[in-house]
Write a protein that holds these residues in place. Structure first.
Motif, PDB file in Angstrom:
ATOM      1  N   SER A 171       0.841  -1.190   0.000  1.00 51.30           N
ATOM      2  CA  SER A 171       0.000   0.000   0.000  1.00 51.30           C
ATOM      3  C   SER A 171       0.880   1.245   0.000  1.00 51.30           C
ATOM      4  CB  SER A 171      -0.908   0.016   1.233  1.00 51.30           C
ATOM      5  OG  SER A 171      -0.154   0.231   2.415  1.00 51.30           O
ATOM      6  N   VAL A 172       0.341   2.335  -0.530  1.00 50.66           N
ATOM      7  CA  VAL A 172       1.097   3.590  -0.584  1.00 50.66           C
ATOM      8  C   VAL A 172       1.494   4.035   0.820  1.00 50.66           C
ATOM      9  CG1 VAL A 172       0.977   6.035  -1.199  1.00 50.66           C
ATOM     10  CG2 VAL A 172       0.014   4.322  -2.735  1.00 50.66           C
ATOM     11  N   GLU A 173       0.579   3.904   1.778  1.00 51.86           N
ATOM     12  CA  GLU A 173       0.865   4.337   3.146  1.00 51.86           C
ATOM     13  C   GLU A 173       2.018   3.552   3.749  1.00 51.86           C
ATOM     14  OE1 GLU A 173      -2.043   3.450   1.984  1.00 51.86           O
ATOM     15  OE2 GLU A 173      -3.504   5.059   2.318  1.00 51.86           O
ATOM     16  N   THR A 174       1.993   2.222   3.572  1.00 59.03           N
ATOM     17  CA  THR A 174       3.060   1.377   4.119  1.00 59.03           C
ATOM     18  C   THR A 174       4.396   1.691   3.456  1.00 59.03           C
ATOM     19  OG1 THR A 174       1.496  -0.417   4.570  1.00 59.03           O
ATOM     20  CG2 THR A 174       3.820  -1.002   4.479  1.00 59.03           C
ATOM     21  N   ALA A 175       4.383   1.805   2.130  1.00 57.45           N
ATOM     22  CA  ALA A 175       5.614   2.107   1.400  1.00 57.45           C
ATOM     23  C   ALA A 175       6.181   3.460   1.819  1.00 57.45           C
ATOM     24  CB  ALA A 175       5.343   2.090  -0.102  1.00 57.45           C
ATOM     25  N   MET A 176       5.298   4.434   1.991  1.00 60.47           N
ATOM     26  CA  MET A 176       5.728   5.776   2.348  1.00 60.47           C
ATOM     27  C   MET A 176       6.389   5.803   3.723  1.00 60.47           C
ATOM     28  SD  MET A 176       3.343   9.195   2.246  1.00 60.47           S
ATOM     29  CE  MET A 176       3.054   8.972   0.485  1.00 60.47           C
ATOM     30  N   LEU A 177       5.740   5.174   4.702  1.00 60.35           N
ATOM     31  CA  LEU A 177       6.271   5.178   6.065  1.00 60.35           C
ATOM     32  C   LEU A 177       7.594   4.426   6.157  1.00 60.35           C
ATOM     33  CD1 LEU A 177       2.970   4.609   8.078  1.00 60.35           C
ATOM     34  CD2 LEU A 177       4.321   6.704   7.960  1.00 60.35           C
TER      35      LEU A 177
END
Length: 204
Positions: A171-177
């Protein structure tokens, strides 16, 4: 998702504005100098990115970025005026957090308009590094980008982690963090253990 990206963007602007304010304090600049250094550090990299990508510059129609900058300046002023000395390495730690936020946000901005991964990573490096470059030049310092511990390389590594995680369907959120955490950790480790990319041999 867009709200999360916007908040991360504002947080990155605040952190870099803090680093600009700290430099202005160390150079004994007046109030106008503080505002100039904080502002160019906070939005300089993103401005260059948007100009190169030929998209509307992100802060032109969104005053929340200037609210974030002036909020960061006020916090710094209150802190620095109530403490006698500047904590050791406070500037570089603030700068490291700014790198982590902006390296990933720059990549995401480029990906949003269809840029390939390599171009997006370059945009992440520009977003993260260019504001600090302007700050250091105005303050008559050798830019952190050009000396000492790993700097732009940490942004490249964080950008690679981010794009590859997206390619692996995270997910974008997981990748970003995770990419932000990796970028920050690598920069802090480089500062702690003096990790430098040596090219030339020197007598000493």
């Amino acid at each position: 998702m867009m709200d999360l990206i916007h908040w991360f963007d504002l947080l990155g602007v605040m952190v870099f504005a803090i680093s600009g304010t700290l430099i202005a304090h160390s150079k004994h600049m007046d109030g106008f100098g503080v505002v100039v250094l904080a502002t160019v550090t906070g939005i300089g990299g993103g401005t260059l990115r948007d100009i190169i990508l030929d998209v509307p510059v992100f802060w032109l129609h969104d005053t929340s970025y200037f609210v974030a900058i002036f909020g960061a300046i006020l916090i710094c002023i209150l802190f620095l005026n109530s403490h006698r000395g500047l904590p050791k390495q406070m500037l570089q730690v603030a700068d490291a957090f700014g790198l982590a936020f902006f390296a990933v946000m720059g990549v995401q901005k480029a990906l949003n308009i269809g840029m390939p991964d390599t171009t997006a990573i370059i945009m992440g490096v520009l977003t993260a590094c260019f504001g600090g470059l302007i700050r250091d030049v105005l303050a008559r310092e050798i830019p952190l980008l050009l000396k000492g511990e790993l700097y732009a390389i940490t942004c490249i590594f964080g950008g690679i982690v981010y794009t590859q995680m997206l390619n692996w369907s995270f997910s974008v959120e997981t990748a970003m963090l995770l990419a932000m955490a990796v970028t920050l950790a690598l920069r802090l480790l480089a500062m702690r253990y003096n990790l430098i990319l040596h090219i030339f041999k020197y007598a000493d």
